[in-house]
Scaffold this motif. Structure first.
Motif, PDB file in Angstrom:
ATOM      1  N   GLY A 490       0.865  -1.181  -0.068  1.00  0.00           N
ATOM      2  CA  GLY A 490       0.035  -0.144   0.059  1.00  0.00           C
ATOM      3  C   GLY A 490       0.954   1.239   0.070  1.00  0.00           C
ATOM      4  N   HIS A 491       0.448   2.232  -0.885  1.00  0.00           N
ATOM      5  CA  HIS A 491       1.496   3.489  -0.892  1.00  0.00           C
ATOM      6  C   HIS A 491       0.580   4.773  -1.135  1.00  0.00           C
ATOM      7  N   VAL A 492       0.739   5.731  -0.310  1.00  0.00           N
ATOM      8  CA  VAL A 492      -0.009   6.805  -0.116  1.00  0.00           C
ATOM      9  C   VAL A 492       0.706   7.929  -0.026  1.00  0.00           C
ATOM     10  N   LYS A 493       0.285   8.980  -0.679  1.00  0.00           N
ATOM     11  CA  LYS A 493       0.900  10.477  -0.453  1.00  0.00           C
ATOM     12  C   LYS A 493      -0.215  11.335  -0.022  1.00  0.00           C
ATOM     13  N   ILE A 494       0.017  12.118   1.110  1.00  0.00           N
ATOM     14  CA  ILE A 494      -0.988  12.923   1.465  1.00  0.00           C
ATOM     15  C   ILE A 494      -0.396  14.297   1.829  1.00  0.00           C
ATOM     16  N   GLN A 495      -1.372  15.028   1.912  1.00  0.00           N
ATOM     17  CA  GLN A 495      -0.968  16.398   2.299  1.00  0.00           C
ATOM     18  C   GLN A 495      -1.905  17.005   3.713  1.00  0.00           C
ATOM     19  N   LEU A 496      -1.373  17.324   4.835  1.00  0.00           N
ATOM     20  CA  LEU A 496      -1.893  17.783   5.939  1.00  0.00           C
ATOM     21  C   LEU A 496      -2.188  19.347   6.080  1.00  0.00           C
ATOM     22  N   GLU A 497      -3.267  19.515   6.208  1.00  0.00           N
ATOM     23  CA  GLU A 497      -3.580  21.359   6.502  1.00  0.00           C
ATOM     24  C   GLU A 497      -4.285  21.360   7.748  1.00  0.00           C
ATOM     25  N   PRO A 498      -3.972  22.307   8.384  1.00  0.00           N
ATOM     26  CA  PRO A 498      -4.925  22.955   9.743  1.00  0.00           C
ATOM     27  C   PRO A 498      -6.105  23.410   9.287  1.00  0.00           C
ATOM     28  N   LEU A 499      -7.066  22.933  10.026  1.00  0.00           N
ATOM     29  CA  LEU A 499      -8.557  23.152   9.821  1.00  0.00           C
ATOM     30  C   LEU A 499      -8.730  24.584  10.804  1.00  0.00           C
ATOM     31  N   PRO A 500      -9.783  25.447  10.671  1.00  0.00           N
ATOM     32  CA  PRO A 500     -10.344  26.274  11.933  1.00  0.00           C
ATOM     33  C   PRO A 500     -10.863  25.288  13.247  1.00  0.00           C
ATOM     34  N   ARG A 501     -10.416  26.193  14.476  1.00  0.00           N
ATOM     35  CA  ARG A 501     -10.836  25.426  15.588  1.00  0.00           C
ATOM     36  C   ARG A 501     -12.269  24.824  15.700  1.00  0.00           C
ATOM     37  N   GLN A 503     -13.487  22.378  13.854  1.00  0.00           N
ATOM     38  CA  GLN A 503     -13.979  21.733  12.464  1.00  0.00           C
ATOM     39  C   GLN A 503     -13.562  20.349  12.358  1.00  0.00           C
ATOM     40  N   GLY A 504     -12.947  19.633  13.295  1.00  0.00           N
ATOM     41  CA  GLY A 504     -12.784  18.494  13.646  1.00  0.00           C
ATOM     42  C   GLY A 504     -11.677  17.553  12.447  1.00  0.00           C
ATOM     43  N   TYR A 505     -12.450  16.864  11.489  1.00  0.00           N
ATOM     44  CA  TYR A 505     -11.528  16.171  10.595  1.00  0.00           C
ATOM     45  C   TYR A 505     -12.278  16.384   9.160  1.00  0.00           C
ATOM     46  N   GLU A 506     -11.572  16.480   8.180  1.00  0.00           N
ATOM     47  CA  GLU A 506     -11.973  16.584   6.825  1.00  0.00           C
ATOM     48  C   GLU A 506     -10.882  15.627   6.155  1.00  0.00           C
ATOM     49  N   PHE A 507     -11.720  14.874   5.272  1.00  0.00           N
ATOM     50  CA  PHE A 507     -10.839  13.791   4.244  1.00  0.00           C
ATOM     51  C   PHE A 507     -11.097  14.258   2.748  1.00  0.00           C
ATOM     52  N   VAL A 508     -10.052  14.654   2.102  1.00  0.00           N
ATOM     53  CA  VAL A 508     -10.433  15.015   0.625  1.00  0.00           C
ATOM     54  C   VAL A 508      -9.576  14.080  -0.098  1.00  0.00           C
ATOM     55  N   ASP A 509     -10.263  13.452  -1.154  1.00  0.00           N
ATOM     56  CA  ASP A 509      -9.987  12.354  -2.172  1.00  0.00           C
ATOM     57  C   ASP A 509      -9.532  13.198  -3.559  1.00  0.00           C
ATOM     58  N   LYS A 510      -8.268  13.406  -3.816  1.00  0.00           N
ATOM     59  CA  LYS A 510      -8.007  14.200  -5.063  1.00  0.00           C
ATOM     60  C   LYS A 510      -7.233  12.867  -5.952  1.00  0.00           C
ATOM     61  N   ILE A 511      -7.431  11.588  -5.737  1.00  0.00           N
ATOM     62  CA  ILE A 511      -6.853  10.410  -6.506  1.00  0.00           C
ATOM     63  C   ILE A 511      -7.495  10.579  -8.053  1.00  0.00           C
ATOM     64  N   GLY A 539       0.265  11.602  22.764  1.00  0.00           N
ATOM     65  CA  GLY A 539      -0.906  10.308  22.642  1.00  0.00           C
ATOM     66  C   GLY A 539      -2.125  11.025  22.868  1.00  0.00           C
ATOM     67  N   TYR A 540      -2.435  12.177  22.718  1.00  0.00           N
ATOM     68  CA  TYR A 540      -3.958  12.626  22.792  1.00  0.00           C
ATOM     69  C   TYR A 540      -4.565  12.695  21.467  1.00  0.00           C
ATOM     70  N   PRO A 541      -5.954  12.506  21.425  1.00  0.00           N
ATOM     71  CA  PRO A 541      -6.598  12.678  19.991  1.00  0.00           C
ATOM     72  C   PRO A 541      -6.173  13.684  19.090  1.00  0.00           C
ATOM     73  N   VAL A 542      -6.154  13.664  17.890  1.00  0.00           N
ATOM     74  CA  VAL A 542      -6.012  14.885  17.054  1.00  0.00           C
ATOM     75  C   VAL A 542      -7.224  15.253  16.544  1.00  0.00           C
ATOM     76  N   THR A 543      -7.289  16.701  16.157  1.00  0.00           N
ATOM     77  CA  THR A 543      -8.306  17.344  15.765  1.00  0.00           C
ATOM     78  C   THR A 543      -7.945  18.374  14.913  1.00  0.00           C
ATOM     79  N   ASP A 544      -9.091  18.731  14.014  1.00  0.00           N
ATOM     80  CA  ASP A 544      -8.757  20.189  13.317  1.00  0.00           C
ATOM     81  C   ASP A 544      -7.843  20.010  12.115  1.00  0.00           C
ATOM     82  N   VAL A 545      -7.842  18.910  11.442  1.00  0.00           N
ATOM     83  CA  VAL A 545      -7.069  18.456  10.314  1.00  0.00           C
ATOM     84  C   VAL A 545      -7.718  18.269   9.032  1.00  0.00           C
ATOM     85  N   ARG A 546      -7.368  18.725   8.080  1.00  0.00           N
ATOM     86  CA  ARG A 546      -7.901  18.304   6.861  1.00  0.00           C
ATOM     87  C   ARG A 546      -6.473  17.568   6.284  1.00  0.00           C
TER      88      ARG A 546
END
Length: 683
Positions: A490-501, A503-511, A539-546
């Protein structure tokens, strides 16, 4: 079952140590219901008996000169204010018990304010006139200074402290001296004539015609005075004051006489606000004809009997054998027997009607604030407002065998107190209990041990921190594993971007172009969500990331869902490390209610806790409301500090507002503490 106009209910309110429980015990002793005037008959809860104080309300009913009386003894500690709120809510009359030595204390004021908010008439019993330094005149002066209603000292003491020998009823012109447990009645001594004249003037002022007759020198009859007094009391315009001693049994009968003679009956009381099944608002008045409806104001867990439910009957009649429903839970209950409360003992009766307090045993459901009703009347009584539980502690069973028992015990305890809540936090792996203060939680932990047999270790709760990123980063990971037969790829390339406080989590598919087959895209999303459960800092949960998936590759044979999940997890960790991660902390919106003279100190305390004061506004009766935003981590011990600053008069509410980045020095400390925790867990 008495008629509506012959029923009287009253809540005994006041500061701890004012003698409410002894007053109730003395009344029941004089009636022959208990064998001696001992508070052990009243404070029968196992924790109360051990500590010698009231932490819950206690209810007793009795007959008095043709009337049915219900008295609710409420706790005098601020941590147990929910018991006071419900006691006031279901009582038509309020008796504020004031210590003749200490005078108007913190809880006197707070409970008085609650009664005024619910528009309940109040009378005062100035207790402990036999104690050293007792001063009736000082108490009356304080009452007049602190409270807006007309204060009427109707029953005044003869002497004080060691010389206290009885009381004088100014309206009846009678003196009652107590000698060797017996009452000796005589005419009022002449030195009380001036006091009587002052009281007569205060009473006739409430009625214009009576006042004109009085000014003309006409004699006003006792019956006329009582009629005006009764009406003014019921309107909340006057506060009758009666002096005495619960310890010596002085003034007790007179107090209950006045409750019966001028007190509000259910027939004269205001209706309760209620809510229909469809949510529309309505009102329910005391009625003998309407279908059954009752409000649960007290629920007790007895280690032998089980659930004991106390409810105020507002409408209809309930008999043994009837079937009712718990409206909130939509649970049907078959009633075996109905009882009237007499402290720990219950008096079985054929039926209980409106205005009376009902006791039921072993209901399937019955939390405080819920409504019991006839099956054809699914209406909910709107409960009073309770303060939010703001003081929290973590609890952990000392024995592994108690792990299954703790949730059941805590659930039953929370049913009995709307200001006590608990939850299991899967994020921190802790069970957290919350209440109104350290004493509140200590008592609940003791009850958990004595009633349910669960012994727990108590500690500070963990803060639900979060992690996030502050900049954009690109990462990739190729998961490649060859084994005999099919491998993994399995091989992936991803980009992480900060979201406004927030907003939680957003997944964007640009394949594009099928570089990763469509059926593996959800696996990448799933892997990233899994990786976000534990951040790279502490080790705390992650939030506000696209997370943008923009490239990758696959193998015709070796690629699989699990391969792309693993690739996504590793790529996310790399990307997060490169995106300048930080820790977030919960920020609370706080409202602190304090005396005006303490406002500056409280604002300074808030600022010292990394808080931001947002303003201040009057809150009535010498109190102000301070608004602020404060990190939750700084509020864990705020309750005790606030109590120290305000001598127990201050209180606060708070609710979650948002997450914010913690300062760098605090972030370092959090990371170090978290590492130590993880090392201890590994051991």
């Amino acid at each position: 079952m008495g008629k509506l106009q012959d029923v009287r209910s009253a809540a005994l309110i006041g500061h701890n140590g004012s003698g409410k429980s002894l007053l109730l015990a003395q009344i029941l002793y004089k009636l022959g219901i208990i064998d001696k005037p001992d508070t052990k008959h009243v404070d029968y809860d196992p924790v109360e008996g051990e500590k010698g104080a009231s932490f819950s309300s206690h209810v007793a009913s009795f007959e008095w000169k043709g009337r049915e009386i219900f008295l609710i003894d409420t706790p005098g500690f601020g941590d147990f204010i929910s018991e006071v709120i419900n006691g006031i809510f279901v009582s038509e009359n309020i008796i504020s018990v004031v210590n003749a030595v200490a005078g108007v204390e913190i809880q006197t004021e707070r409970t008085w304010n609650l009664a005024e908010e619910m528009k309940k008439p109040i009378m005062v019993f100035v207790n402990q006139m036999d104690k050293e330094r007792a001063n009736f005149d000082n108490v009356v002066a304080e009452l007049k200074e602190r409270f807006s209603r007309k204060i009427l000292p109707l029953v005044v003491p003869i002497g004080a402290a060691e010389s206290f020998e009885g009381v004088v009823d100014l309206l009846k012109r009678k003196a009652y001296r107590y000698e060797s447990g017996k009452v000796v009645e005589s005419d009022m001594p002449d030195e009380f004539n001036d006091l009587r004249s002052e009281i007569l003037e205060d009473i006739v002022e409430q009625d214009e015609d009576l006042m004109m007759r009085y000014l003309d020198g006409e004699e006003i009859s006792y019956e006329e005075l009582m009629n005006v007094l009764r009406e003014s009391y019921r309107k909340g315009e006057v506060v009758p004051v009666i002096s005495g001693s619960a310890l010596k049994g002085i003034g007790i009968e007179i107090l209950i006489d006045y409750l019966g003679d001028i007190g509000i009956s259910p027939a004269d009381a205001s209706p309760y606000k209620a809510e229909m099944e469809d949510g529309t608002e309505t009102e329910i008045a005391f009625s003998e004809e309407e279908p059954f409806c009752a409000y649960i104001f007290k629920s007790v867990v007895d280690q032998f009997v089980g659930r004991i439910t106390f409810a105020k009957v507002i409408a209809g009649t309930l008999k043994g054998g009837d079937t009712i429903i718990n409206v909130q839970k939509d649970v049907s209950e078959k009633v075996g027997h109905v009882y009237l409360p007499v402290l720990k003992q219950q008096k079985e009766v054929d039926a209980v009607g409106p205005g009376e307090i009902l006791v039921l045993l072993k209901l399937k459901e019955g939390a405080v604030g819920e409504t019991l009703a006839h099956k054809d009347r699914r209406v909910k009584i709107v409960p009073p407002n309770f303060p939010e539980p703001m003081f929290s502690r973590s609890v952990h069973p000392k024995s592994k065998s108690d792990i299954d028992k703790i949730s059941g015990g805590l659930s039953r305890l929370s049913d009995s107190d709307p200001t006590f809540v608990w939850e299991y936090d899967p994020e921190t792996g802790e069970t957290v209990i919350s209440g109104l203060g350290a004493m509140h939680l200590d008592v609940m932990v003791e009850r958990l041990k004595k009633i349910f047999g669960v012994d727990v270790e108590v500690g500070k709760p963990k803060i639900a921190y979060r992690e996030t990123i502050t900049t954009t980063a690109v990462a990739e990971h190729k998961h490649k594993k060859q084994t005999g037969g099919h491998g993994q790829y399995g091989h992936v390339k991803i980009q992480l971007e900060p979201l406004p406080r927030g907003q939680g989590y957003e997944f964007v598919d640009k394949i594009v172009g099928g570089v990763i087959p469509r059926n593996f895209i959800p696996s990448v999303d799933k892997g990233i969500r899994e990786a976000m459960k534990k951040g790279v800092l502490a080790g705390y949960p992650v939030t506000d990331v696209r997370v943008i998936l923009f490239d990758g590759s696959y193998h015709e044979v070796d690629s699989s869902d699990i391969s792309f999940q693993i690739a996504a997890i590793q790529a996310f960790k790399k990307g997060m490390e490169a995106a300048k991660p930080v820790i977030l902390e919960p920020i609370m919106e706080v409202e602190v209610f304090v005396p005006e003279e303490n406002a500056g100190d409280v604002m300074g305390e808030i600022s010292s806790r990394r808080g931001r004061p947002l303003g201040m506004e009057p809150s009535g009766k010498g109190m102000v409301k301070v608004k602020a935003e404060v990190p939750l981590a700084e509020m864990l011990d705020f309750s005790s500090k606030l109590s120290s600053i305000t001598s127990g008069r201050g209180y606060f509410t708070m609710r979650f507002q948002r997450y914010e980045i913690v300062p760098p020095n605090i972030q370092e400390r959090i990371i170090e503490e978290r590492k130590r925790e993880m090392q201890e867990q590994e051991k």
